[in-house]
Design a protein around this motif. Structure first.
Motif, PDB file in Angstrom:
ATOM      1  N   TYR B  11      20.719  -0.693  -4.441  1.00 55.49           N
ATOM      2  CA  TYR B  11      19.770   0.137  -5.195  1.00 55.49           C
ATOM      3  C   TYR B  11      19.396  -0.544  -6.511  1.00 55.49           C
ATOM      4  CZ  TYR B  11      17.941   3.834  -8.091  1.00 55.49           C
ATOM      5  OH  TYR B  11      17.146   4.557  -8.928  1.00 55.49           O
ATOM      6  N   THR B  12      20.409  -1.012  -7.254  1.00 56.20           N
ATOM      7  CA  THR B  12      20.171  -1.620  -8.560  1.00 56.20           C
ATOM      8  C   THR B  12      19.309  -2.870  -8.418  1.00 56.20           C
ATOM      9  OG1 THR B  12      22.350  -0.831  -9.238  1.00 56.20           O
ATOM     10  CG2 THR B  12      21.350  -2.514 -10.616  1.00 56.20           C
ATOM     11  N   LEU B  13      19.649  -3.683  -7.441  1.00 57.87           N
ATOM     12  CA  LEU B  13      18.918  -4.938  -7.262  1.00 57.87           C
ATOM     13  C   LEU B  13      17.459  -4.669  -6.892  1.00 57.87           C
ATOM     14  CD1 LEU B  13      19.112  -8.028  -7.202  1.00 57.87           C
ATOM     15  CD2 LEU B  13      19.615  -7.871  -4.777  1.00 57.87           C
ATOM     16  N   SER B  14      17.236  -3.760  -5.945  1.00 55.40           N
ATOM     17  CA  SER B  14      15.846  -3.564  -5.506  1.00 55.40           C
ATOM     18  C   SER B  14      15.047  -2.892  -6.619  1.00 55.40           C
ATOM     19  CB  SER B  14      15.792  -2.755  -4.211  1.00 55.40           C
ATOM     20  OG  SER B  14      16.140  -1.428  -4.451  1.00 55.40           O
ATOM     21  N   ASP B  15      15.702  -2.046  -7.394  1.00 62.76           N
ATOM     22  CA  ASP B  15      15.042  -1.407  -8.534  1.00 62.76           C
ATOM     23  C   ASP B  15      14.610  -2.483  -9.546  1.00 62.76           C
ATOM     24  OD1 ASP B  15      14.175   0.747 -10.025  1.00 62.76           O
ATOM     25  OD2 ASP B  15      16.066   0.918 -11.116  1.00 62.76           O
ATOM     26  N   LEU B  16      15.509  -3.418  -9.824  1.00 64.14           N
ATOM     27  CA  LEU B  16      15.235  -4.433 -10.852  1.00 64.14           C
ATOM     28  C   LEU B  16      14.234  -5.481 -10.389  1.00 64.14           C
ATOM     29  CD1 LEU B  16      18.722  -4.918 -12.420  1.00 64.14           C
ATOM     30  CD2 LEU B  16      16.614  -4.596 -13.691  1.00 64.14           C
ATOM     31  N   LEU B  17      14.306  -5.838  -9.096  1.00 65.06           N
ATOM     32  CA  LEU B  17      13.393  -6.883  -8.625  1.00 65.06           C
ATOM     33  C   LEU B  17      11.940  -6.403  -8.661  1.00 65.06           C
ATOM     34  CD1 LEU B  17      15.372  -8.651  -5.762  1.00 65.06           C
ATOM     35  CD2 LEU B  17      15.053  -9.355  -8.137  1.00 65.06           C
ATOM     36  N   ARG B  18      11.752  -5.086  -8.758  1.00 65.63           N
ATOM     37  CA  ARG B  18      10.390  -4.569  -8.875  1.00 65.63           C
ATOM     38  C   ARG B  18       9.929  -4.523 -10.325  1.00 65.63           C
ATOM     39  NH1 ARG B  18      10.554   0.866  -5.389  1.00 65.63           N
ATOM     40  NH2 ARG B  18      12.741   0.708  -5.907  1.00 65.63           N
ATOM     41  N   SER B  19      10.846  -4.833 -11.244  1.00 59.86           N
ATOM     42  CA  SER B  19      10.496  -4.673 -12.656  1.00 59.86           C
ATOM     43  C   SER B  19       9.698  -5.868 -13.170  1.00 59.86           C
ATOM     44  CB  SER B  19      11.781  -4.457 -13.468  1.00 59.86           C
ATOM     45  OG  SER B  19      11.884  -5.398 -14.498  1.00 59.86           O
ATOM     46  N   ARG B  20       8.743  -5.595 -14.025  1.00 61.11           N
ATOM     47  CA  ARG B  20       7.890  -6.654 -14.569  1.00 61.11           C
ATOM     48  C   ARG B  20       8.686  -7.597 -15.468  1.00 61.11           C
ATOM     49  NH1 ARG B  20       4.043  -3.085 -17.638  1.00 61.11           N
ATOM     50  NH2 ARG B  20       5.933  -1.894 -17.442  1.00 61.11           N
ATOM     51  N   TRP B  21       9.727  -7.072 -16.078  1.00 65.67           N
ATOM     52  CA  TRP B  21      10.539  -7.882 -16.985  1.00 65.67           C
ATOM     53  C   TRP B  21      11.168  -9.057 -16.258  1.00 65.67           C
ATOM     54  CZ3 TRP B  21      10.337  -7.354 -22.048  1.00 65.67           C
ATOM     55  CH2 TRP B  21       9.882  -6.145 -22.570  1.00 65.67           C
ATOM     56  N   ILE B  22      11.687  -8.755 -15.075  1.00 68.35           N
ATOM     57  CA  ILE B  22      12.356  -9.797 -14.308  1.00 68.35           C
ATOM     58  C   ILE B  22      11.348 -10.846 -13.854  1.00 68.35           C
ATOM     59  CG2 ILE B  22      13.578 -10.216 -12.125  1.00 68.35           C
ATOM     60  CD1 ILE B  22      15.448  -9.076 -14.125  1.00 68.35           C
ATOM     61  N   LEU B  23      10.158 -10.374 -13.462  1.00 70.71           N
ATOM     62  CA  LEU B  23       9.113 -11.295 -13.030  1.00 70.71           C
ATOM     63  C   LEU B  23       8.709 -12.205 -14.195  1.00 70.71           C
ATOM     64  CD1 LEU B  23       7.110 -12.089 -10.768  1.00 70.71           C
ATOM     65  CD2 LEU B  23       5.493 -10.489 -11.793  1.00 70.71           C
ATOM     66  N   GLY B  24       8.503 -11.602 -15.373  1.00 73.41           N
ATOM     67  CA  GLY B  24       8.111 -12.373 -16.554  1.00 73.41           C
ATOM     68  C   GLY B  24       9.165 -13.407 -16.918  1.00 73.41           C
TER      69      GLY B  24
END
Lengths: 234, 264
Positions: B11-24
């Motif tokens: 859950y945590t990983l999939s939630d975070l991988l959708r975050s713009r912060w991680i992409l940036g």
């Protein structure tokens, strides 16, 4: 059946529970009443294991509950101000809790219908009103048919229709033999549902017994007046 | 209850991988590594640039993102903890999910430009591998520290202040103090002590680990040179690696203990 024995808890210098002992019987609704900051929520959180008491014992169906998360499978809980992960929908919250519990629960559709949640479940939880979040919280508490229900101000924010449907559900659960522990600031509501009263004042049990007993002791017919009497030190 | 850690992790990983912060965050590494590789055409220069980010940016981003995630997810934790799950499993799931999201962003961001560059050009994979490993370990260290601060501190503003203070102390102040000590103690044989002192700082460890293999003594700084002189590059490398593993394990273990005992 839930028993707490000589429960103590302090936050820094503030003693929130000073040796609270109580028994919550199956097939009964026990109203936990008392002024603000009397320890009601802390008591409930100790039973749930969210707050770790400094001393004392908690047993759920005879089983030690402290440091034993497995007993929470027997408990449904509605917090005072339910909040959910903001970016996922109500349906995803339900699916997530089902996955975590490893159970689908029962009567999901009839609970959704009872609380009129069909439309709300497909929206992200951050856009839901306080009352709708409360309904979702009720759904999660009842979904797994737990023998123990801990309801902290469950009707705050519910509209009259949802509130009366909710109370029907509580009454039916009591008649089905569940142990129900409930707080509310609305005394008429407790009067309607409660069989027993546990009165807390500054972390101490002032009164524990049936509604009739409370009326006799205080000489007041109405629960609100009786509780006010206790608060005045009757 | 078996599998709770995995469910929370997922859950945590999939939630975070959708975050713009991680992409940036991933794009930042891609821009720096890619830019220097293609403009400068010097893979070692690119490794050093990525290392500079590992030393400065990775700790800061891991701390700040870790704390932001921790505080944004308190409602989630509360909901989960009323279910029949062990607190330790919940903590581990969150720690693994958060770390892996940060590590993946770093590895993809920094690694892909090197992989693409390597198609047509020679690349020293030992160097690149080391900087990727160092960045991974630094991400884990500072994620563990972020969660430790988060579980011990209820107020997010104070927690952020503390995190930035730690970051500043480890990346900026520590080296200056060490240098001052070396200058003041010039007449004494303190080199072995310098090894001990740089083991105390995870940022230094990461730097030493990579620079030992670059043969660019000028870039190594004093601690790197001492490591090289006393331990040789392979033993120094192993020691730095082990010390970083301890730097991940201790804060993570402490944080899990606090999480298991605190009130919600």
């Amino acid at each position: 059946m839930v028993e707490v024995e000589a429960l103590t808890k302090r936050y820094g210098t503030l003693e929130v529970l000073k040796g609270v002992s109580a028994r919550f019987e199956p097939g009964r609704v026990t109203a936990v009443v008392g002024p603000n900051a009397s320890g009601k929520t802390t008591l409930m959180k100790c039973i749930l294991g969210l707050v770790v008491p400094d001393g004392g014992a908690v047993r759920v169906h005879g089983e030690n509950a402290l440091g034993n998360p497995a007993v929470r499978a027997k408990i449904g809980y509605m917090p005072q101000d339910p909040r959910f992960p903001e970016n996922i929908t109500g349906r995803e919250v339900v699916a997530w809790i089902q996955e975590l519990r490893g159970s689908r629960g029962r009567d999901l559709e009839s609970l959704i219908e009872r609380f009129g949640l069909e439309a709300a479940l497909s929206q992200p939880t951050r856009v839901l009103s306080g009352g709708t979040r409360q309904k979702l919280s009720a759904l999660l508490a009842f979904l797994f048919d737990p023998p123990v229900l801990i309801l902290d101000e469950p009707t705050a924010g519910l509209d009259p229709l949802a509130s009366s449907r909710f109370k029907d559900l509580v009454a039916a659960s009591r008649d089905a033999g569940k142990t129900i522990i409930m707080t509310s600031h609305v005394m008429s509501e407790l009067e309607e549902l409660a069989d027993r009263v546990l009165f807390l004042l500054e972390g101490t049990v002032i009164f524990s017994g049936g509604l009739e007993e409370l009326r006799e002791r205080t000489g007041e017919a109405k629960l609100e007046r009786a509780v006010a009497r206790l608060m005045e030190g009757a | 209850m078996r599998g709770t850690t995995y469910k929370i992790f997922k859950y945590t990983l999939s939630d975070l991988l959708r975050s713009r912060w991680i992409l940036g965050y991933a794009l930042l590494f891609a821009a720096v590594a890619g830019g220097i590789l293609y403009l400068g055409d010097q893979p070692t220069q690119a490794v050093v640039s990525v290392l500079n980010l590992v030393i400065l940016v990775v700790p800061l981003v891991s701390l700040v993102l870790g704390l932001m995630y921790h505080y944004a997810n308190r409602d989630f934790a509360l909901l989960v903890l009323t279910q029949p799950v062990h607190r330790a499993s919940v903590f581990r799931g969150q720690f693994f999910g958060l770390s892996l999201a940060l590590v993946l962003a770093y590895l993809v961001g920094a690694g892909v430009p090197f992989a693409l560059y390597a198609i047509a050009n020679p690349v020293d994979w030992a160097q690149v591998g080391l900087v990727l490993l160092a960045g991974t370990l630094v991400s884990l260290v500072f994620t563990a520290l972020a969660l430790y601060i988060g579980v011990a501190q209820d107020e997010r503003v104070r927690a952020l202040g503390l995190a930035i203070g730690i970051w500043f102390a480890l990346t900026m102040i520590y080296d200056s103090l060490l240098l001052l000590l070396i200058v003041l103690a010039e007449a004494y044989p303190i080199d072995p002590w310098v090894i001990g002192l740089s083991m105390v700082n995870p940022v230094d460890l990461a730097r030493v680990m990579v620079l030992l293999k670059l043969d660019t003594a000028a870039l190594m700084g004093y601690t790197g040179a001492v490591f090289n002189k006393f331990l040789g590059s392979n033993l120094g490398l192993l020691l730095a690696f082990l010390a970083l593993v301890v730097w991940v394990a201790v804060p993570a273990w402490r944080a899990q203990r606090v999480f298991a005992r605190r009130d919600f």
